[in-house]
Write a protein that holds these residues in place. Structure first.
Motif, short mmCIF file in Angstrom:
data_model
loop_
_atom_site.label_atom_id
_atom_site.label_comp_id
_atom_site.label_asym_id
_atom_site.label_seq_id
_atom_site.Cartn_x
_atom_site.Cartn_y
_atom_site.Cartn_z
N PHE A 138 12.70 6.09 -1.91
CA PHE A 138 12.17 7.26 -2.62
C PHE A 138 10.95 6.89 -3.44
CE2 PHE A 138 11.90 9.73 -6.56
CZ PHE A 138 11.75 11.01 -6.05
N THR A 139 11.00 5.73 -4.10
CA THR A 139 9.88 5.28 -4.92
C THR A 139 8.63 5.05 -4.08
OG1 THR A 139 11.39 4.22 -6.48
CG2 THR A 139 9.09 3.52 -6.54
N GLU A 140 8.81 4.43 -2.91
CA GLU A 140 7.67 4.17 -2.01
C GLU A 140 7.06 5.47 -1.51
OE1 GLU A 140 8.84 -0.12 0.00
OE2 GLU A 140 9.87 1.70 0.69
N GLU A 141 7.92 6.43 -1.16
CA GLU A 141 7.41 7.70 -0.66
C GLU A 141 6.74 8.50 -1.78
OE1 GLU A 141 9.67 10.07 1.91
OE2 GLU A 141 10.42 8.41 3.11
#
Length: 329
Positions: A138-141
């Motif tokens: 989620f953080t990467e996206e």
């Protein structure tokens, strides 16, 4: 009592420090958000597939875009039109991809009217879409989503660099049409890049806080019981640098067409007007009855016909701005 006062003072100082740090981070990150476009960087363009259709040729190609990302692209050229061709760059919506321009819609594709009008038509997979999908945490996206407008704007500018290497494309007759998210980012592309002769923004908006009040977006925020004010602040803080209302005035004196829907669930009337009002003359504003483009199907080709007519008008006029492009800062 004295200890409580000291503790309170320390807390206030800590809060003030956090506010200052957040402010400095935002000013810096906003200032460098779109940095990185380099017109002298190698394009390394490669055509990987050519398909002949009755009315046009379809080329699938790749070029080096922002931060040397390989950008998958479709370029359609009409067969019976005189060369060099005027060319329309099409920036697709947030959930679409380049192949959208070849999908049939009520018996014809989005590209068909442009082929009939004698325009080359080109679209690329925006960052996070199509062949450039990201599968991560989620953080990467979330990080990628924040950067997506910067990639879209600078990829489009690199696409113009590529188009200007082709003998079959008229260097001073490049136009841009953006739909929905493509209109939001497309206005900034045209603001930064003077080689775009005219721009059509189909159902776009400005002001990040106002865009978050759109009916469909606000309903999702409400379902999650998140305070709207908090979401608006976060949106402004993280994506304020990409707000097209900050840049659209830079398109002038080149002409801009702004199309919007009267009952749009994704672009609120307030957001639409924020972008319209920030644009300078010459501008044309058209309101269509109904919902967002695509959701209200009857307006799709009517809006496209207006875009083509708008670009055709520019074909018989001298360019409003020099076609030469200065390197970006």
């Amino acid at each position: 009592m004295k200890k409580l006062k000291i503790a309170g003072l320390v807390l206030l100082c800590l809060i003030a420090l956090i506010v200052v740090v957040l402010g400095v981070v935002k000013v810096w990150s906003d200032a460098v958000y779109f940095k990185g476009y380099d017109p002298s960087a190698p394009l390394a363009a490669t055509v990987t597939e050519v398909t002949e259709k009755p009315a046009c040729k379809v080329e699938k190609l790749y070029f080096n875009g922002f931060r040397n990302d390989r950008v998958p692209t479709l370029l359609l050229t009409p067969k019976d039109a005189a060369r060099p061709l005027p060319c329309v760059i099409f920036l697709h919506g947030i959930g679409q991809e380049k192949d959208f321009i070849l999908e049939e819609f009520h018996g014809k594709t989005v590209a068909d009217p442009f082929m009939a009008a004698g325009f080359a038509f080109v679209s690329f997979d925006q960052f996070m879409r199509g062949e450039r999908r990201i599968k991560g945490s989620f953080t990467e996206e979330a990080k990628a989503f924040r950067l997506r407008p910067a990639y879209t704007v600078n990829d489009a500018r690199r696409l113009i660099d590529y188009l200007q290497t082709r003998d079959d494309i008229a260097k001073d007759r490049i136009y841009l049409a953006g739909a929905s998210y493509g209109a939001i980012t497309g206005s900034t592309v045209a603001a930064f890049d003077k080689r775009i002769r005219a721009v059509a923004l189909c159902y776009g908006g400005g002001s990040i806080p106002k865009m978050l009040t759109a009916r469909m977006v606000a309903d999702e925020i409400h379902k999650r019981s998140i305070p709207m004010g908090l979401v608006q602040f976060a949106g402004w803080y993280l994506l304020g640098a990409a707000d097209p209302a900050r840049y659209i005035h830079m398109i002038s004196p080149r002409p801009v067409l702004l199309q919007n829907g009267t009952n749009d669930c994704l672009i609120s009337t307030e957001a639409a007007k924020a972008l319209q009002n920030a644009a300078l003359e010459p501008k044309k504003i058209t309101w269509y009855e109904g919902d967002h483009i695509g959701l209200d199907e009857k307006t799709v080709f009517t809006a496209l016909d207006e875009i083509i007519a708008f670009f055709k008008e520019q074909e018989v006029k001298p360019p409003a701005a020099p076609a030469a492009q200065k390197p970006a800062a």
